[in-house]
Design an enzyme around this catalytic site. Structure first.
Site, PDB file in Angstrom:
ATOM      1  N   HIS A 137      -0.454   2.805   4.230  1.00  0.00           N
ATOM      2  CA  HIS A 137       0.913   2.541   4.719  1.00  0.00           C
ATOM      3  C   HIS A 137       1.992   3.198   3.866  1.00  0.00           C
ATOM      4  CE1 HIS A 137       2.576  -0.768   2.092  1.00  0.00           C
ATOM      5  NE2 HIS A 137       1.297  -0.942   1.803  1.00  0.00           N
ATOM      6  N   CYS A 178       8.132  -6.717  -4.464  1.00  0.00           N
ATOM      7  CA  CYS A 178       7.385  -7.892  -4.910  1.00  0.00           C
ATOM      8  C   CYS A 178       8.241  -8.810  -5.766  1.00  0.00           C
ATOM      9  CB  CYS A 178       6.169  -7.460  -5.727  1.00  0.00           C
ATOM     10  SG  CYS A 178       5.432  -5.964  -5.125  1.00  0.00           S
TER      11      CYS A 178
HETATM   12  C1  LIG Z   1       2.244  -0.283  -2.634  1.00  0.00           C
HETATM   13  C2  LIG Z   1       1.532  -0.121  -3.901  1.00  0.00           C
HETATM   14  C3  LIG Z   1       0.350  -0.817  -4.173  1.00  0.00           C
HETATM   15  C4  LIG Z   1      -0.204  -1.849  -3.224  1.00  0.00           C
HETATM   16  O1  LIG Z   1      -0.736  -1.286  -2.058  1.00  0.00           O
HETATM   17  P1  LIG Z   1      -1.005  -2.235  -0.797  1.00  0.00           P
HETATM   18  O2  LIG Z   1      -1.731  -1.360   0.168  1.00  0.00           O
HETATM   19  O3  LIG Z   1       0.330  -2.658  -0.302  1.00  0.00           O
HETATM   20  O4  LIG Z   1      -1.847  -3.363  -1.281  1.00  0.00           O
HETATM   21  C5  LIG Z   1      -0.295  -0.586  -5.360  1.00  0.00           C
HETATM   22  N1  LIG Z   1       0.187   0.295  -6.248  1.00  0.00           N
HETATM   23  C6  LIG Z   1       1.309   0.987  -6.030  1.00  0.00           C
HETATM   24  C7  LIG Z   1       1.779   1.975  -7.041  1.00  0.00           C
HETATM   25  C8  LIG Z   1       2.029   0.798  -4.855  1.00  0.00           C
HETATM   26  O5  LIG Z   1       3.155   1.477  -4.656  1.00  0.00           O
END
Ligand SMILES: *Cc1c(COP(=O)(O)O)cnc(C)c1O
Length: 394
Positions: free
Chosen positions: A200, A323
């Site tokens: 995503h 977050c």
């Molecule tokens: C968004 C993000 C995640 C988490 O990914 P998800 O697919 O939303 O669990 C982990 N590390 C970084 C650097 C991110 O930007």
């Protein structure tokens, strides 16, 4: 409406949506089933695995599909910890500005007896490979350093950090969720043992990602059950999501350099324009950063108010990470690069993609200037700064 929060999530591409719908409609078989329906789904799954592997110069069997970046980070770190523990190596090196999927996993390990060293990320938001090397001990089992930071976009010297780890026989994991689809990645050349990615963040669907694990490294399961993903990640695979992820990832690399050049030009114009606002500062190195990332601190204001007013003006941006919004703590990333609390509170992240036009860029600059000025007009902190009761930091 201008969407400038691509580091939080991206809009799915038409091609990814079409692929997801097509697979969901026509290939609904269970890839573990032996009849034709199942085998067709299996074929799609394995093609996606080969496509994803090809992008980062890995072998297909080195790719494990997960529910996203967080799961991949958790599994990589917990697996390396398990391997280390068996050899009596219970020391892990990371940095203070990692994603919480990494930091919280490390905190959990700390409670079970691991020692964690967080190397400095310096004012420019860049880890020094020499300092990683200096932190390596006899009992170090893992170095985990993100490829590019999700808040300030700074790009880490991954190949050099990987080389240091190889030299000392320490496993190296990188959270490449923000880097993949924006930078060229070659796990072989860059000495990467494990790498996390999430669809995503590159115009693919939510809830799907992958973990690259170099051949020979034993993974620990987070989910027990069936024998999917070489027995390392149970649960019927999200075939439509995985197929769409592969489509989005391959598309991202088709015109990567040209697209990056164009986005980077807009990023630099934003940096220049916002830099004209007095008592402001760019967070993180100006050039060693993701092509679409701009992150500023403005003294004397609250990032949350800035965001709400920008939202009123039709701009979707971010302050700190998604977050932590909803909490009053300033971003751990901005604190890690040495911003003091007051300054870190007044931050703004604009993360742009190729859909942003030059007019959008000019509008974002003007809107931000207006909102910062407006907020400073009734900020008690700003009044004290102007009156000399408090010292300007920026
Ligand atoms: C968004 C993000 C995640 C988490 O990914 P998800 O697919 O939303 O669990 C982990 N590390 C970084 C650097 C991110 O930007």
């Amino acid at each position: 409406m201008i969407y400038a929060d691509n580091a939080a999530t991206t809009k799915m591409s038409e091609a990814a949506i079409n692929r997801m719908v097509e697979v969901a409609k026509e290939n609904y078989g269970n890839p573990s089933s032996l009849y034709v329906f199942g085998q067709k789904a299996k074929e799609i799954l394995e093609q996606a695995r080969a496509d994803v592997a090809g992008i980062i110069n890995a072998a297909p069997r080195e790719i494990i599909f997960t529910s996203g970046g967080s799961e991949a980070d958790n599994q990589a770190i917990l697996s390396a910890a398990e391997i280390g523990k068996k050899k009596g190596k219970m020391h892990i090196i990371s940095s203070a500005f990692e994603h919480h999927a990494v930091l919280h996993t490390l905190e959990k390990l700390k409670k079970s007896g691991f020692e964690i060293t967080l190397v400095d990320v310096h004012e420019d938001g860049i880890v020094r490979p020499g300092e990683v090397e200096a932190a390596i001990r006899e009992d170090t089992c893992l170095v985990t350093i993100m490829y590019a930071n999700n808040e300030i976009g700074t790009i880490q010297p991954i190949k050099e950090i990987g080389a240091v780890c190889r030299k000392h026989g320490v496993l190296f994991h990188t959270d490449a969720v923000q880097a993949i689809a924006h930078l060229h990645i070659d796990v072989e050349d860059q000495n990467i043992d494990m790498l996390s990615a999430s669809a995503h963040k590159f115009h693919g669907p939510k809830g799907v990602g992958f973990l690259y694990v170099k051949k020979g490294i034993l993974l620990t399961n987070l989910i027990e059950g069936g024998a999917q993903e070489r027995g390392k990640r149970a649960g019927t695979e999200n075939v439509p999501g995985i197929a769409a992820m592969a489509t989005a990832l391959c598309d991202a690399y088709k015109d990567l350099d040209a697209r990056n050049a164009s986005i980077q030009k807009k990023r630099d114009r934003l940096i220049e324009g916002l830099g004209k606002i007095e008592h402001s500062a760019l967070n993180g190195d100006a050039t060693c950063r993701l092509p679409g990332n701009v992150n500023y601190c403005f003294e004397g204001i609250e990032g949350e108010s800035l965001l709400l007013l920008l939202d009123d003006k039709g701009i979707a941006a971010s302050s700190g990470s998604a977050c932590t919004s909803g909490s009053l703590d300033p971003s751990h990333v901005l604190l890690a690069i040495g911003r003091v609390h007051d300054v870190a509170h007044g931050s703004l992240r604009l993360s742009i993609d190729e859909s942003i036009t030059d007019e959008d860029v000019e509008y974002m600059i003007t809107a931000t200037k207006d909102v910062v000025e407006y907020l400073r007009g009734f900020s008690p902190v700003w009044r004290d700064l102007v009156a000399g009761k408090k010292q300007f930091i920026l």
